[in-house]
Design an enzyme around this catalytic site. Structure first.
Site, PDB file in Angstrom:
ATOM      1  N   ASN A  10      11.625  -7.435   1.407  1.00 46.15           N
ATOM      2  CA  ASN A  10      10.916  -8.541   0.750  1.00 46.15           C
ATOM      3  C   ASN A  10      10.602  -8.088  -0.668  1.00 46.15           C
ATOM      4  O   ASN A  10       9.734  -7.247  -0.879  1.00 46.15           O
ATOM      5  CB  ASN A  10       9.624  -8.843   1.523  1.00 46.15           C
ATOM      6  CG  ASN A  10       8.724  -9.821   0.786  1.00 46.15           C
ATOM      7  OD1 ASN A  10       9.167 -10.509  -0.125  1.00 46.15           O
ATOM      8  ND2 ASN A  10       7.459  -9.882   1.186  1.00 46.15           N
ATOM      9  N   LYS A  12       9.363  -9.801  -3.050  1.00 45.93           N
ATOM     10  CA  LYS A  12       8.209 -10.490  -3.651  1.00 45.93           C
ATOM     11  C   LYS A  12       8.559 -10.970  -5.061  1.00 45.93           C
ATOM     12  O   LYS A  12       9.695 -11.378  -5.304  1.00 45.93           O
ATOM     13  CB  LYS A  12       6.982  -9.576  -3.649  1.00 45.93           C
ATOM     14  CG  LYS A  12       6.746  -8.935  -2.290  1.00 45.93           C
ATOM     15  CD  LYS A  12       5.435  -8.231  -2.198  1.00 45.93           C
ATOM     16  CE  LYS A  12       5.362  -7.496  -0.870  1.00 45.93           C
ATOM     17  NZ  LYS A  12       4.045  -6.971  -0.587  1.00 45.93           N
ATOM     18  N   HIS A  98       3.853 -15.123   5.111  1.00 39.96           N
ATOM     19  CA  HIS A  98       3.489 -13.773   4.649  1.00 39.96           C
ATOM     20  C   HIS A  98       1.999 -13.775   4.301  1.00 39.96           C
ATOM     21  O   HIS A  98       1.477 -14.784   3.805  1.00 39.96           O
ATOM     22  CB  HIS A  98       4.340 -13.412   3.429  1.00 39.96           C
ATOM     23  CG  HIS A  98       4.188 -11.972   3.032  1.00 39.96           C
ATOM     24  ND1 HIS A  98       3.102 -11.510   2.343  1.00 39.96           N
ATOM     25  CD2 HIS A  98       4.976 -10.892   3.260  1.00 39.96           C
ATOM     26  CE1 HIS A  98       3.233 -10.198   2.157  1.00 39.96           C
ATOM     27  NE2 HIS A  98       4.356  -9.805   2.703  1.00 39.96           N
ATOM     28  N   GLU A 100       0.439 -12.656   1.908  1.00 42.40           N
ATOM     29  CA  GLU A 100       0.139 -13.000   0.514  1.00 42.40           C
ATOM     30  C   GLU A 100       0.163 -14.514   0.314  1.00 42.40           C
ATOM     31  O   GLU A 100      -0.564 -15.048  -0.526  1.00 42.40           O
ATOM     32  CB  GLU A 100       1.122 -12.273  -0.427  1.00 42.40           C
ATOM     33  CG  GLU A 100       0.786 -10.782  -0.505  1.00 42.40           C
ATOM     34  CD  GLU A 100       1.956  -9.861  -0.786  1.00 42.40           C
ATOM     35  OE1 GLU A 100       3.008 -10.328  -1.244  1.00 42.40           O
ATOM     36  OE2 GLU A 100       1.799  -8.648  -0.532  1.00 42.40           O
ATOM     37  N   GLU A 168       2.647  -7.649  10.457  1.00 34.42           N
ATOM     38  CA  GLU A 168       2.305  -6.966   9.213  1.00 34.42           C
ATOM     39  C   GLU A 168       0.782  -6.928   9.066  1.00 34.42           C
ATOM     40  O   GLU A 168       0.180  -7.911   8.587  1.00 34.42           O
ATOM     41  CB  GLU A 168       2.900  -7.717   8.017  1.00 34.42           C
ATOM     42  CG  GLU A 168       4.401  -7.817   8.031  1.00 34.42           C
ATOM     43  CD  GLU A 168       4.962  -7.941   6.627  1.00 34.42           C
ATOM     44  OE1 GLU A 168       5.757  -7.080   6.251  1.00 34.42           O
ATOM     45  OE2 GLU A 168       4.560  -8.864   5.902  1.00 34.42           O
ATOM     46  N   GLY A 174       1.400  -2.681   1.174  1.00 42.09           N
ATOM     47  CA  GLY A 174       1.310  -2.155  -0.187  1.00 42.09           C
ATOM     48  C   GLY A 174       0.215  -1.133  -0.396  1.00 42.09           C
ATOM     49  O   GLY A 174      -0.124  -0.803  -1.540  1.00 42.09           O
ATOM     50  N   SER A 212       3.864  -0.822   4.492  1.00 38.15           N
ATOM     51  CA  SER A 212       4.023   0.554   4.006  1.00 38.15           C
ATOM     52  C   SER A 212       5.084   1.349   4.761  1.00 38.15           C
ATOM     53  O   SER A 212       4.935   2.562   4.956  1.00 38.15           O
ATOM     54  CB  SER A 212       2.678   1.282   4.018  1.00 38.15           C
ATOM     55  OG  SER A 212       1.784   0.672   3.109  1.00 38.15           O
TER      56      SER A 212
HETATM   57  C1  PEP Z   1       5.538  -6.816   2.748  1.00 34.75           C
HETATM   58  O1  PEP Z   1       5.129  -7.325   1.727  1.00 34.75           O
HETATM   59  O2  PEP Z   1       6.089  -7.540   3.585  1.00 34.75           O
HETATM   60  C2  PEP Z   1       5.356  -5.393   2.938  1.00 34.75           C
HETATM   61  C3  PEP Z   1       5.477  -4.940   4.146  1.00 34.75           C
HETATM   62  O3  PEP Z   1       5.054  -4.640   1.824  1.00 34.75           O
HETATM   63  P1  PEP Z   1       5.017  -3.027   1.742  1.00 34.75           P
HETATM   64  O4  PEP Z   1       6.212  -2.505   2.493  1.00 34.75           O
HETATM   65  O5  PEP Z   1       5.074  -2.730   0.287  1.00 34.75           O
HETATM   66  O6  PEP Z   1       3.745  -2.587   2.381  1.00 34.75           O
END
Ligand code: PEP
Length: 250
Positions: A10, A12, A98, A100, A168, A174, A212
């Site tokens: 992803n 973003k 997601h 976000e 998630e 992040g 992460s």
């Molecule tokens: C994500 O945004 O779906 C995500 C898992 O981000 P990150 O791997 O950077 O934690």
């Protein structure tokens, strides 16, 4: 039932045309050295480059997806993109819900469900994201929150072919923090059980872990029972970082 893993990136709101194409070219060069990849590989870039990247990936083992879609096919929704437009541009998946989007755009489970249904209507595979906040985890509410989100965000007509669920934890996205492998396995087993009550082919649904994930923790996280791949943010932005994660599925 053996499940073919999905390793998804992803991106973003990252990447201009030139650098995005370059990362895809580097990934394609690496993928071309593998005769029969044992997993599906997906990149979800910003919508503006879906068309170009999908053209680059046509006929290869890499698929391209959207990061969000509007529930409607078309209409007066300034700034939005429909699932049909993503499909038309060459996408084959779409992330919905997601954290976000849930946080920044106030998306409810009902909205996420409508978007997932739109993705399926357009012939895309919906990746429905769920996950608890830190406060919810510390309050011992994780499994309840996940149950609610899975139950209420799951699209009508969901099957193992058209729907993927991504767990998630919001606090792991992040941040460099991840739940323990035991915690991930517990949530994934719980999601599988929840889905079993909601659909007949729940055992075939791909359950991704995201938050992460990086090359160093991917082998352990991707190897857990009921973890059928990953949704990767930061570590999917370069071929160098993403490839070792893809290799856990290959
Ligand atoms: C994500 O945004 O779906 C995500 C898992 O981000 P990150 O791997 O950077 O934690």
């Amino acid at each position: 039932m053996s499940i073919r893993p999905l390793i998804a990136g992803n991106w973003k709101m990252n990447g201009l045309k030139g650098e995005s194409s370059e990362v895809i070219r580097e990934l394609l060069a690496k993928v071309s050295t593998v005769a029969n990849p044992g997993c599906d590989i997906l990149i979800c870039p910003p919508a503006l480059v879906v068309n170009e990247l999908a053209a680059l990936c046509e006929g290869t083992s890499i698929s391209i997806g959207g990061q969000d879609c509007h529930p409607n096919v078309s209409g007066a929704h300034t700034g939005d993109i429909s699932a049909e437009m993503l499909k038309d541009a060459g996408a084959s998946y779409c992330i919905v819900g997601h954290s976000e989007r849930r946080t920044d755009h106030g998306e409810s489970n009902e909205t996420v469900k409508a978007k997932a249904e739109a993705a399926i209507r357009a012939g895309l595979i919906a990746i429905v994201c769920v996950g608890e906040t830190l406060e919810e985890r510390e309050g011992g509410k994780t499994l309840n929150v996940i149950s609610e989100q899975v139950k209420n965000s799951l699209p009508e007509g969901a099957t193992a072919e058209n729907t993927v669920i991504a767990y998630e934890p919001v606090w792991a996205i992040g941040t460099g923090k991840t739940p323990t492998p035991q915690d991930v396995a517990e949530v994934h087993a719980h999601m599988r059980a929840e889905l079993s009550a909601l659909m007949t082919d729940a055992n075939g649904v791909r359950l991704l872990y995201g938050g992460s994930v990086k090359g160093s923790n991917a082998p352990e996280l991707m190897g857990l029972e009921n973890v059928d791949g990953g949704l990767v943010g930061g570590a999917s932005l370069t071929a160098e970082d993403f490839w070792p994660i893809i290799e856990t599925g290959i």
